[in-house]
Design an enzyme around this catalytic site. Structure first.
Site, mmCIF file in Angstrom:
data_model
loop_
_atom_site.group_PDB
_atom_site.id
_atom_site.type_symbol
_atom_site.label_atom_id
_atom_site.label_comp_id
_atom_site.label_asym_id
_atom_site.label_seq_id
_atom_site.Cartn_x
_atom_site.Cartn_y
_atom_site.Cartn_z
ATOM 1 N N CYS A 115 0.827 -1.207 -0.156
ATOM 2 C CA CYS A 115 0.059 0.043 -0.019
ATOM 3 C C CYS A 115 0.951 1.175 -0.164
ATOM 4 C CB CYS A 115 -0.920 0.132 1.234
ATOM 5 S SG CYS A 115 -1.955 -1.435 1.255
ATOM 6 N N HIS A 257 -3.265 7.118 3.796
ATOM 7 C CA HIS A 257 -3.674 5.744 3.099
ATOM 8 C C HIS A 257 -4.950 5.383 3.699
ATOM 9 C CE1 HIS A 257 -4.032 1.693 1.670
ATOM 10 N NE2 HIS A 257 -3.372 1.321 2.810
ATOM 11 N N ASN A 287 -10.320 -0.077 0.748
ATOM 12 C CA ASN A 287 -8.854 -0.052 0.722
ATOM 13 C C ASN A 287 -8.408 -0.443 -0.437
ATOM 14 O OD1 ASN A 287 -5.971 -0.305 0.962
ATOM 15 N ND2 ASN A 287 -6.030 -1.529 2.755
#
Ligand code: UT7
Length: 330
Positions: A115, A257, A287
């Site tokens: 990520c 994030h 996500n």
């Protein structure tokens, strides 16, 4: 001494049409809308169709980005794609995207940092622009994690969505107020096993057994990652601010994030910053791994929240474990 400064020219994003919400997930695994909302802040996520691959989403985000910039296609001199769910193990998704964009004879490569991939890619792009080797680098964060999701595992399948976000890192003119001020990336490989796709590589090549055991899907010990997330995003952000003689009050927008609203709120609290300065769109996308930051940045720019001249702080963490931050004047 830097030869040049780098800046973000523009952003673009794209998410697949199909939407899966928490009530749809209640029909797939033993979960509830209430659990997902209160534990993660997510409500719906976009899911790629069977025929869509990462390069398809990346292409849409890239064209949106290029068309909202002053950069011409022919002036893009490098492509970096951050992804862990590319079209194929090889060739790189960046090379596939290059072909789709019709751009010949320029370097194109992927970056794998979970990520944190987009933050890593910006850190790399910035060096090429600052040392004068490149003038306009297309950077894309793209993931289709729902194709490597175990739809029987409620611990992970409710979390992920698909999407792509793109930016162009360009050489800044002397008169430009926009510039990437600083970047900081980091990793701790000793914690790699907490977030991993176990099969499909040279450690455990694809076999009937690996498929039967769902080893090609995302395995995550969520609460181990959770514990590190706030600490690591805070550490890299704090270091960037301190070494540039800035404080959180100088920052107009934080784009973290989007993995869990509780992590985002925890970070804001640790940084002593109001949530009104934090860009959050997790309820709509879940996500999307390396795509969350450019997707959120693009939306915030299009909604006229983030304006030219604003100081922005982007920060992420993910598989590896990896983490990092970017400080920029947009
Ligand atoms: O993008 C970077 C990578 N990913 C992340 O950043 C994720 C980071 N981690 C997290 O966001 C959180 O750890 C999760 C959202 C994954 C999980 O939240 P948690 O508060 O850490 O929950 P937990 O894993 O400690 O589980 C608590 C309970 C367990 O039940 P018991 O053992 O207490 O009875 C789980 O089985 O919640 C249960 N649970 C669920 N219940 C309903 C786990 N997933 C679900 C679910 N629905 N989907």
């Amino acid at each position: 001494m830097l030869s040049y400064h780098a800046k973000f020219s523009s952003f673009g994003s794209h998410a697949p049409k199909k939407i899966l919400n928490n009530f749809d997930l209640e029909k797939i695994v033993d979960t509830t809308d209430e659990w997902i909302r209160t534990r993660t802040g997510m409500f719906e996520r976009h899911i790629a169709s069977e025929s869509e691959a990462a390069s398809d989403l990346a292409f849409q985000a890239a064209t949106n980005c290029i068309e909202s910039s002053n950069v011409k296609y022919k002036d893009i001199d490098q492509i970096i794609v951050a992804t862990i769910s590319g079209d194929h193990p090889f060739p790189s998704t960046a090379c596939i995207l290059q072909k789709k964009l019709g751009l010949k004879n320029i370097p194109a490569f992927d970056v794998s940092a979970g990520c944190t991939g987009f933050v890593y890619a910006i850190d790399i792009a910035r060096q090429y622009v600052e040392n004068g080797i490149a003038q306009n680098i297309l950077v894309v964060g793209v993931e289709i994690l729902t194709k490597i999701t175990n739809w029987k595992d409620r611990n992970t399948c409710v979390l992920f969505g698909d999407g792509a976000g793109a930016t162009i890192v360009s050489r800044a003119e002397a008169s430009d107020i926009s510039r990437i001020i600083d970047t900081k990336i980091d990793a701790d490989g000793s914690q790699g096993e907490f977030l991993i796709q176990q099969a499909g590589g040279s450690r455990m090549p694809a076999s009937h057994e690996s498929v039967d055991k769902n080893l090609h899907t995302v395995f995550m010990e969520g609460n181990r990652i959770f514990k590190n997330a706030i600490k690591s995003m805070f550490a890299s952000s704090d270091e960037l601010l301190r070494r540039n003689n800035l404080s959180v009050s100088d920052v107009d927008w934080i784009i973290p994030h989007q993995a869990n609203l509780r992590i985002i709120e925890g970070l804001a609290e640790k940084m002593k910053v109001s949530m009104s300065k934090v860009i959050v769109n997790i309820e709509k996308y879940g996500n999307t791994s390396s795509a969350t930051i450019p997707l959120a940045a693009d939306e915030a720019i299009r909604n006229k929240k983030i304006r030219r001249g604003d100081i922005i702080l982007l920060t992420s963490f993910g598989a590896g474990l990896t983490w990092g931050s970017i400080l920029a004047r947009y």
